[in-house]
Design a protein around this motif. Structure first.
Motif, PDB file in Angstrom:
ATOM      1  N   GLY A  14       0.827  -1.209   0.000  1.00 33.47           N
ATOM      2  CA  GLY A  14       0.000   0.000   0.000  1.00 33.47           C
ATOM      3  C   GLY A  14       0.852   1.246   0.000  1.00 33.47           C
ATOM      4  N   SER A  16       1.473   3.230  -2.504  1.00 28.14           N
ATOM      5  CA  SER A  16       1.166   4.203  -3.552  1.00 28.14           C
ATOM      6  C   SER A  16       0.491   5.451  -3.015  1.00 28.14           C
ATOM      7  N   SER A  17       0.073   5.433  -1.741  1.00 26.05           N
ATOM      8  CA  SER A  17      -0.549   6.643  -1.186  1.00 26.05           C
ATOM      9  C   SER A  17      -0.554   6.592   0.334  1.00 26.05           C
ATOM     10  N   LEU A  19      -0.458   6.426   4.243  1.00 26.40           N
ATOM     11  CA  LEU A  19       0.522   6.002   5.237  1.00 26.40           C
ATOM     12  C   LEU A  19       1.664   5.201   4.609  1.00 26.40           C
ATOM     13  N   ARG A  39      -1.468  -1.663  -6.288  1.00 25.98           N
ATOM     14  CA  ARG A  39      -1.976  -2.004  -7.627  1.00 25.98           C
ATOM     15  C   ARG A  39      -1.565  -0.966  -8.662  1.00 25.98           C
ATOM     16  N   ARG A  40      -1.532   0.322  -8.287  1.00 31.86           N
ATOM     17  CA  ARG A  40      -1.355   1.399  -9.277  1.00 31.86           C
ATOM     18  C   ARG A  40       0.125   1.704  -9.493  1.00 31.86           C
ATOM     19  N   ASP A  66      -2.189  -6.873  -7.150  1.00 33.40           N
ATOM     20  CA  ASP A  66      -3.446  -6.802  -6.398  1.00 33.40           C
ATOM     21  C   ASP A  66      -3.367  -7.830  -5.267  1.00 33.40           C
ATOM     22  N   LEU A  67      -3.153  -7.344  -4.065  1.00 33.08           N
ATOM     23  CA  LEU A  67      -2.919  -8.250  -2.933  1.00 33.08           C
ATOM     24  C   LEU A  67      -4.197  -8.921  -2.440  1.00 33.08           C
ATOM     25  N   ASN A  93       0.696  -2.717   5.277  1.00 34.93           N
ATOM     26  CA  ASN A  93      -0.052  -1.460   5.418  1.00 34.93           C
ATOM     27  C   ASN A  93      -1.283  -1.399   4.511  1.00 34.93           C
ATOM     28  N   TYR A 158     -14.897  -3.621   8.509  1.00 37.21           N
ATOM     29  CA  TYR A 158     -13.574  -2.994   8.649  1.00 37.21           C
ATOM     30  C   TYR A 158     -13.068  -3.118  10.091  1.00 37.21           C
ATOM     31  N   LYS A 162      -9.858  -5.265  11.524  1.00 38.11           N
ATOM     32  CA  LYS A 162      -8.721  -4.677  12.248  1.00 38.11           C
ATOM     33  C   LYS A 162      -8.583  -5.291  13.643  1.00 38.11           C
ATOM     34  N   THR A 191      -6.952   9.571  10.091  1.00 38.08           N
ATOM     35  CA  THR A 191      -5.729  10.210   9.563  1.00 38.08           C
ATOM     36  C   THR A 191      -6.033  10.697   8.152  1.00 38.08           C
ATOM     37  N   THR A 193      -5.773  10.773   4.698  1.00 36.37           N
ATOM     38  CA  THR A 193      -5.157  10.066   3.555  1.00 36.37           C
ATOM     39  C   THR A 193      -6.285   9.883   2.537  1.00 36.37           C
ATOM     40  N   ASN A 194      -6.107   8.936   1.619  1.00 42.62           N
ATOM     41  CA  ASN A 194      -7.202   8.646   0.676  1.00 42.62           C
ATOM     42  C   ASN A 194      -8.206   7.645   1.237  1.00 42.62           C
TER      43      ASN A 194
HETATM   44  N1  LIG Z   1      -6.521   6.941   7.198  1.00 43.07           N
HETATM   45  C1  LIG Z   1      -7.100   6.519   8.299  1.00 43.07           C
HETATM   46  O1  LIG Z   1      -7.947   7.215   8.887  1.00 43.07           O
HETATM   47  C2  LIG Z   1      -6.688   5.187   8.885  1.00 43.07           C
HETATM   48  C3  LIG Z   1      -6.941   4.952  10.245  1.00 43.07           C
HETATM   49  C4  LIG Z   1      -6.575   3.733  10.794  1.00 43.07           C
HETATM   50  C5  LIG Z   1      -5.958   2.781  10.022  1.00 43.07           C
HETATM   51  N2  LIG Z   1      -5.720   3.024   8.699  1.00 43.07           N
HETATM   52  C6  LIG Z   1      -5.085   1.960   7.902  1.00 43.07           C
HETATM   53  O2  LIG Z   1      -3.930   2.481   7.288  1.00 43.07           O
HETATM   54  C7  LIG Z   1      -3.597   1.683   6.155  1.00 43.07           C
HETATM   55  C8  LIG Z   1      -3.230   2.577   4.995  1.00 43.07           C
HETATM   56  O3  LIG Z   1      -4.386   3.307   4.584  1.00 43.07           O
HETATM   57  P1  LIG Z   1      -4.343   4.853   4.232  1.00 43.07           P
HETATM   58  O4  LIG Z   1      -5.059   5.569   5.293  1.00 43.07           O
HETATM   59  O5  LIG Z   1      -2.968   5.261   3.877  1.00 43.07           O
HETATM   60  O6  LIG Z   1      -5.317   4.858   2.961  1.00 43.07           O
HETATM   61  P2  LIG Z   1      -5.016   5.068   1.397  1.00 43.07           P
HETATM   62  O7  LIG Z   1      -4.368   6.373   1.178  1.00 43.07           O
HETATM   63  O8  LIG Z   1      -6.314   4.775   0.743  1.00 43.07           O
HETATM   64  O9  LIG Z   1      -3.968   3.923   1.060  1.00 43.07           O
HETATM   65  C9  LIG Z   1      -4.345   2.566   0.921  1.00 43.07           C
HETATM   66  C10 LIG Z   1      -3.232   1.837   0.207  1.00 43.07           C
HETATM   67  O10 LIG Z   1      -3.597   0.435   0.120  1.00 43.07           O
HETATM   68  C11 LIG Z   1      -3.399   0.017  -1.221  1.00 43.07           C
HETATM   69  N3  LIG Z   1      -4.319  -1.061  -1.567  1.00 43.07           N
HETATM   70  C12 LIG Z   1      -5.664  -1.068  -1.425  1.00 43.07           C
HETATM   71  N4  LIG Z   1      -6.175  -2.202  -1.936  1.00 43.07           N
HETATM   72  C13 LIG Z   1      -5.121  -2.917  -2.422  1.00 43.07           C
HETATM   73  C14 LIG Z   1      -5.009  -4.157  -3.101  1.00 43.07           C
HETATM   74  N5  LIG Z   1      -6.087  -4.906  -3.419  1.00 43.07           N
HETATM   75  N6  LIG Z   1      -3.766  -4.593  -3.456  1.00 43.07           N
HETATM   76  C15 LIG Z   1      -2.685  -3.827  -3.181  1.00 43.07           C
HETATM   77  N7  LIG Z   1      -2.722  -2.651  -2.544  1.00 43.07           N
HETATM   78  C16 LIG Z   1      -3.939  -2.202  -2.187  1.00 43.07           C
HETATM   79  C17 LIG Z   1      -3.638   1.267  -2.072  1.00 43.07           C
HETATM   80  O11 LIG Z   1      -2.941   1.193  -3.297  1.00 43.07           O
HETATM   81  P3  LIG Z   1      -3.607   0.959  -4.747  1.00 43.07           P
HETATM   82  O12 LIG Z   1      -4.944   1.624  -4.749  1.00 43.07           O
HETATM   83  O13 LIG Z   1      -2.618   1.571  -5.690  1.00 43.07           O
HETATM   84  O14 LIG Z   1      -3.678  -0.524  -4.900  1.00 43.07           O
HETATM   85  C18 LIG Z   1      -2.998   2.337  -1.196  1.00 43.07           C
HETATM   86  O15 LIG Z   1      -1.624   2.419  -1.448  1.00 43.07           O
HETATM   87  C19 LIG Z   1      -4.813   0.786   5.897  1.00 43.07           C
HETATM   88  O16 LIG Z   1      -4.558  -0.505   6.384  1.00 43.07           O
HETATM   89  C20 LIG Z   1      -5.906   1.443   6.726  1.00 43.07           C
HETATM   90  O17 LIG Z   1      -6.890   0.528   7.134  1.00 43.07           O
HETATM   91  C21 LIG Z   1      -6.066   4.206   8.127  1.00 43.07           C
END
Ligand SMILES: NC(=O)c1ccc[n+]([C@@H]2O[C@H](COP(=O)([O-])OP(=O)(O)OC[C@H]3O[C@@H](n4cnc5c(N)ncnc54)[C@H](OP(=O)(O)O)[C@@H]3O)[C@@H](O)[C@H]2O)c1
Length: 274
Positions: A14, A16-17, A19, A39-40, A66-67, A93, A158, A162, A191, A193-194
């Motif tokens: 993960g 690509s964006s 965390l 994936r991207r 694609d994981l 991640n 979700y 977790k 947090t 992010t996307n």
């Molecule tokens: N942001 C929050 O509020 C928050 C809070 C608590 C925990 N988290 C956790 O933090 C982690 C990172 O999320 P984020 O907040 O950084 O969100 P994000 O910006 O949406 O990043 C998610 C990442 O996961 C990758 N991903 C999603 N599906 C995938 C797949 N099928 N295969 C491979 N890669 C995949 C995406 O890449 P591609 O789309 O390029 O595949 C992207 O790089 C996640 O586990 C999330 O649950 C986030």
């Protein structure tokens, strides 16, 4: 047991964006090699360009996979086995959420959350364990969530996924300690992010955001505290002051009281949307 990130070889899923990209940025000054996975490919290339422009000696490899699929996971593990890279840090991640009620969810989104948040995290850790053991001392960072501490109506799958990650990480930390593989579970609060963009449904379903502002911190702080936790040998990290209070507190709420609060919050939300 402490883990030193100096000269490490890290696999970041993960990346690509959000965390994941931030983990790459913060590790870049110390790591020797990084394998960025998502994936991207085009988004991974943007992250790589930023890293190599600042850190000339850093090796960055990209694996577009694609994981959520066995084939995607095999692509990554085969690549690691065939390459000369010797990973001693795995950051699980990649993850996603889905805002809204179970009944109106699509099967695809429900399955994707289980496949990425749970299956990929477990199966990649299992598949890459031989490399982590061979290159010990090693580290595993599993990104869980504050949502792992409480059941969450309208984010039910979700939060449950977790909870799995947090429980799994605690057990794994005990199993792997004698092999000098340190496991740190990170439980961030909301947090920027996307994540929310991905989790929001086309029908406008959303989650209750009351109280979230008190818990929100920038992704740079989440990652800095996660890496500091790994270096210090901490098993569970709650990044930020608000989350560091809320996380352990949620664990202590009696179930009957928790159910009452969840029901009340849910019903208030229903009234608001009615
Ligand atoms: N942001 C929050 O509020 C928050 C809070 C608590 C925990 N988290 C956790 O933090 C982690 C990172 O999320 P984020 O907040 O950084 O969100 P994000 O910006 O949406 O990043 C998610 C990442 O996961 C990758 N991903 C999603 N599906 C995938 C797949 N099928 N295969 C491979 N890669 C995949 C995406 O890449 P591609 O789309 O390029 O595949 C992207 O790089 C996640 O586990 C999330 O649950 C986030």
């Amino acid at each position: 047991m402490n883990f030193n990130t100096q000269d490490c070889t890290a696999i970041i899923t993960g990346a690509s964006s959000g965390l994941g990209a931030e983990f790459a940025r913060q590790l870049a000054a110390k790591a020797r090699t990084m394998v960025l996975v998502a994936r991207r490919l085009e988004a991974l290339e943007v992250v790589k360009a930023e890293l190599v422009s600042r850190h000339l000696n850093l090796n960055v490899h990209l694996v577009a996979a694609d994981l959520s699929t066995a084939a995607g996971r095999a692509m990554l593990t085969d690549w690691v086995r065939q390459s000369a890279c010797q990973p001693n840090l795995l950051i699980n991640n990649a993850g996603l959420g889905d805002y809204g009620m179970l009944a109106s969810a699509t099967q695809e989104r429900l399955q994707a959350q289980i496949d990425v948040n749970v299956s990929a995290l477990v199966l990649l850790t299992h598949a890459l364990h031989p490399q982590l053991q061979a290159n010990a001392p090693s580290g595993v960072i599993n990104i869980s969530s504050l949502a792992s501490m409480i059941p969450m109506p309208e984010l039910a799958v979700y939060a449950a996924s977790k909870s799995f990650v947090t429980s799994f990480s605690e057990a794994l930390a005990v199993e792997l300690e004698p092999q000098q593989i340190h496991v740190t579970c990170v439980c961030p609060g909301p947090t920027p992010t996307n994540f929310s963009k991905t989790a929001r449904r086309k029908d406008g379903s959303d989650t209750d955001r009351n109280g979230q502002d008190l818990l929100r911190i920038p992704s740079a702080q989440v990652v800095a505290e996660a890496l500091a936790g790994l270096r210090a040998g901490r098993v569970c990290v709650f990044p930020g002051l608000g989350v560091s209070i809320a996380g352990p507190l949620f664990r202590m709420i009696p179930l009957a009281l928790l159910r009452w609060v969840l029901r009340r919050r849910f019903n208030k939300g229903r009234l608001r949307y009615a």
